[in-house]
Motif scaffolding. Structure first.
Motif, PDB file in Angstrom:
ATOM      1  N   GLY A   1       0.811  -1.224   0.000  1.00 27.37           N
ATOM      2  CA  GLY A   1       0.000   0.000   0.000  1.00 27.37           C
ATOM      3  C   GLY A   1       0.842   1.272   0.000  1.00 27.37           C
ATOM      4  O   GLY A   1       0.296   2.374  -0.098  1.00 27.37           O
ATOM      5  N   ASP A   2       2.135   1.126   0.117  1.00 29.79           N
ATOM      6  CA  ASP A   2       3.052   2.264   0.244  1.00 29.79           C
ATOM      7  C   ASP A   2       3.875   2.356  -1.052  1.00 29.79           C
ATOM      8  O   ASP A   2       4.712   1.482  -1.319  1.00 29.79           O
ATOM      9  CB  ASP A   2       3.949   2.005   1.468  1.00 29.79           C
ATOM     10  CG  ASP A   2       5.014   3.067   1.676  1.00 29.79           C
ATOM     11  OD1 ASP A   2       5.354   3.801   0.725  1.00 29.79           O
ATOM     12  OD2 ASP A   2       5.546   3.127   2.799  1.00 29.79           O
ATOM     13  N   TYR A   3       3.642   3.413  -1.828  1.00 31.49           N
ATOM     14  CA  TYR A   3       4.276   3.502  -3.145  1.00 31.49           C
ATOM     15  C   TYR A   3       5.808   3.495  -3.050  1.00 31.49           C
ATOM     16  O   TYR A   3       6.481   2.801  -3.817  1.00 31.49           O
ATOM     17  CB  TYR A   3       3.802   4.769  -3.885  1.00 31.49           C
ATOM     18  CG  TYR A   3       4.304   4.821  -5.310  1.00 31.49           C
ATOM     19  CD1 TYR A   3       3.688   4.067  -6.312  1.00 31.49           C
ATOM     20  CD2 TYR A   3       5.417   5.587  -5.650  1.00 31.49           C
ATOM     21  CE1 TYR A   3       4.158   4.086  -7.615  1.00 31.49           C
ATOM     22  CE2 TYR A   3       5.893   5.612  -6.955  1.00 31.49           C
ATOM     23  CZ  TYR A   3       5.261   4.867  -7.937  1.00 31.49           C
ATOM     24  OH  TYR A   3       5.739   4.884  -9.222  1.00 31.49           O
TER      25      TYR A   3
ATOM     26  N   VAL B   1      -2.536  -2.070  -6.247  1.00 33.29           N
ATOM     27  CA  VAL B   1      -2.574  -2.518  -7.644  1.00 33.29           C
ATOM     28  C   VAL B   1      -1.975  -1.432  -8.538  1.00 33.29           C
ATOM     29  O   VAL B   1      -1.169  -1.706  -9.438  1.00 33.29           O
ATOM     30  CB  VAL B   1      -4.018  -2.888  -8.052  1.00 33.29           C
ATOM     31  CG1 VAL B   1      -4.078  -3.314  -9.511  1.00 33.29           C
ATOM     32  CG2 VAL B   1      -4.549  -3.989  -7.150  1.00 33.29           C
ATOM     33  N   PHE B   2      -2.350  -0.173  -8.265  1.00 30.97           N
ATOM     34  CA  PHE B   2      -1.700   0.934  -8.982  1.00 30.97           C
ATOM     35  C   PHE B   2      -0.196   0.914  -8.705  1.00 30.97           C
ATOM     36  O   PHE B   2       0.617   0.965  -9.645  1.00 30.97           O
ATOM     37  CB  PHE B   2      -2.278   2.295  -8.556  1.00 30.97           C
ATOM     38  CG  PHE B   2      -1.419   3.438  -9.024  1.00 30.97           C
ATOM     39  CD1 PHE B   2      -1.496   3.898 -10.332  1.00 30.97           C
ATOM     40  CD2 PHE B   2      -0.469   4.009  -8.172  1.00 30.97           C
ATOM     41  CE1 PHE B   2      -0.657   4.926 -10.782  1.00 30.97           C
ATOM     42  CE2 PHE B   2       0.364   5.023  -8.618  1.00 30.97           C
ATOM     43  CZ  PHE B   2       0.272   5.484  -9.925  1.00 30.97           C
ATOM     44  N   ASN B   3       0.163   0.856  -7.422  1.00 33.98           N
ATOM     45  CA  ASN B   3       1.579   0.957  -7.051  1.00 33.98           C
ATOM     46  C   ASN B   3       2.427  -0.077  -7.799  1.00 33.98           C
ATOM     47  O   ASN B   3       3.440   0.258  -8.423  1.00 33.98           O
ATOM     48  CB  ASN B   3       1.762   0.725  -5.546  1.00 33.98           C
ATOM     49  CG  ASN B   3       1.112   1.789  -4.693  1.00 33.98           C
ATOM     50  OD1 ASN B   3       0.759   2.867  -5.187  1.00 33.98           O
ATOM     51  ND2 ASN B   3       0.922   1.506  -3.421  1.00 33.98           N
ATOM     52  N   MET B   4       2.001  -1.326  -7.720  1.00 37.04           N
ATOM     53  CA  MET B   4       2.810  -2.400  -8.291  1.00 37.04           C
ATOM     54  C   MET B   4       2.779  -2.372  -9.824  1.00 37.04           C
ATOM     55  O   MET B   4       3.815  -2.536 -10.481  1.00 37.04           O
ATOM     56  CB  MET B   4       2.348  -3.754  -7.755  1.00 37.04           C
ATOM     57  CG  MET B   4       2.670  -3.966  -6.277  1.00 37.04           C
ATOM     58  SD  MET B   4       4.433  -3.888  -5.927  1.00 37.04           S
ATOM     59  CE  MET B   4       5.051  -5.252  -6.893  1.00 37.04           C
ATOM     60  N   CYS B   5       1.602  -2.156 -10.388  1.00 35.02           N
ATOM     61  CA  CYS B   5       1.521  -2.138 -11.861  1.00 35.02           C
ATOM     62  C   CYS B   5       2.317  -0.966 -12.427  1.00 35.02           C
ATOM     63  O   CYS B   5       3.014  -1.107 -13.434  1.00 35.02           O
ATOM     64  CB  CYS B   5       0.070  -2.042 -12.319  1.00 35.02           C
ATOM     65  SG  CYS B   5      -0.870  -3.553 -12.026  1.00 35.02           S
TER      66      CYS B   5
END
Ligand code: NDP
Length: 242
Positions: free
Chosen positions: A57-59, A110-114
């Motif tokens: 959850g932490d970018y 999902v945003f962070n990892m993608c």
């Protein structure tokens, strides 16, 4: 050279089975986790799969984690966004903290990892992204406005990114499991499972993590290039019966 797969939340539950299934299919697998060091170390000892601790959850933490994996093994070919949590409460009792942490862990992740792997996948013209959503993101569930919103959000994200990525050899899909026997689910009282959940599942039982992992292996394959933007329901018939 074997393809490199990162499984978030890959040390326990469904992720544990996904990590092992990908390893057994010839991938070089990395399992991420959040904080349960004992479970992660046991998993690494049992499987030989390296574990990496960061909060999805932490970018900034994801940025460091992905950079470390890339340095240690190479660029990520397959990303399985599996890490997830629940913080259930009816909306009229839900705290802002319960809302925020579920959205952050289950959807921002999902945003962070993608975001951190997509440019590399585009330039290499290959990628497989598999997002583990939930039946409750499809049908909604009492006490889960936070979780259902996050998991439904994954479906929209998946389709939009699949559209953007199709011409670059990258597929993006969701798997929406029904109720699977993991610690997350077995935290529910047994009488609730027996009286309220299992009677709703036409096959008459909970799913096994390995039954979700089979679908991940299918979608991760080089040969699965025509499957994209889809949601794969694996729920013992539960969704059709609602
Ligand atoms: P578990 O609670 O058994 O395992 C969760 C895993 O995710 C653990 O490895 C945990 O790490 C990791 N994790 C949790 N938060 C973070 C974080 N912030 N950063 C990195 N890793 C994190 O969960 P399940 O196996 O049951 O669920 C896996 C996925 O499947 C989830 O997305 C869930 O929503 C979904 N799902 C599950 C269903 C079920 O019936 N079980 C049904 C439908 C969907 P650690 O060990 O360090 O805590």
């Amino acid at each position: 050279m074997a393809r490199i797969a990162v499984v978030t939340g890959g040390t326990r539950g469904i992720g544990h089975a996904i990590s092992i299934a990908l390893k057994n299919s010839g991938y070089r697998v990395v399992a991420n986790y959040a904080g349960n060091d004992a479970a992660a170390q046991q998993f690494q000892a049992d499987t030989g799969i390296p574990v990496y601790k960061w909060d999805v959850g932490d970018y900034a933490a994801c940025e460091q984690g992905v950079a470390q994996v890339t340095k240690d093994l190479g660029p990520v070919d397959v990303l399985v966004n599996n890490a997830g949590i629940v913080r259930d409460a009816m909306l009229h009792r839900m705290t802002k903290e319960q809302w925020d942490i579920v959205i952050r862990t289950d959807l921002d992740s999902v945003f962070n990892m993608c975001r951190l792997v997509i440019e590399g996948m585009r330039s290499r013209k290959f990628g497989r992204i598999i997002n583990i959503s939930s039946i409750n993101g499809r049908k909604g569930q009492m006490g889960q406005t936070n979780y259902s919103a996050a998991k439904a959000g994954m479906h929209g994200f998946t389709k939009a990114l699949a559209f953007e990525s199709a011409v670059k050899g990258i597929t993006v899909n969701t798997i929406a499991p029904g109720y699977v026997a993991t610690e997350m689910l077995l935290a529910m009282p047994k009488e609730v499972l027996d009286s309220k959940i299992i009677p709703l599942i036409p096959v008459g039982r909970l799913g096994e993590s390995e039954e979700i992992a089979r679908a991940v292996v299918f979608l991760a394959a080089d040969e699965a290039g025509f499957a994209t933007g889809a949601c794969f329901d694996i729920n013992g018939g539960h969704y059709m019966a609602t």
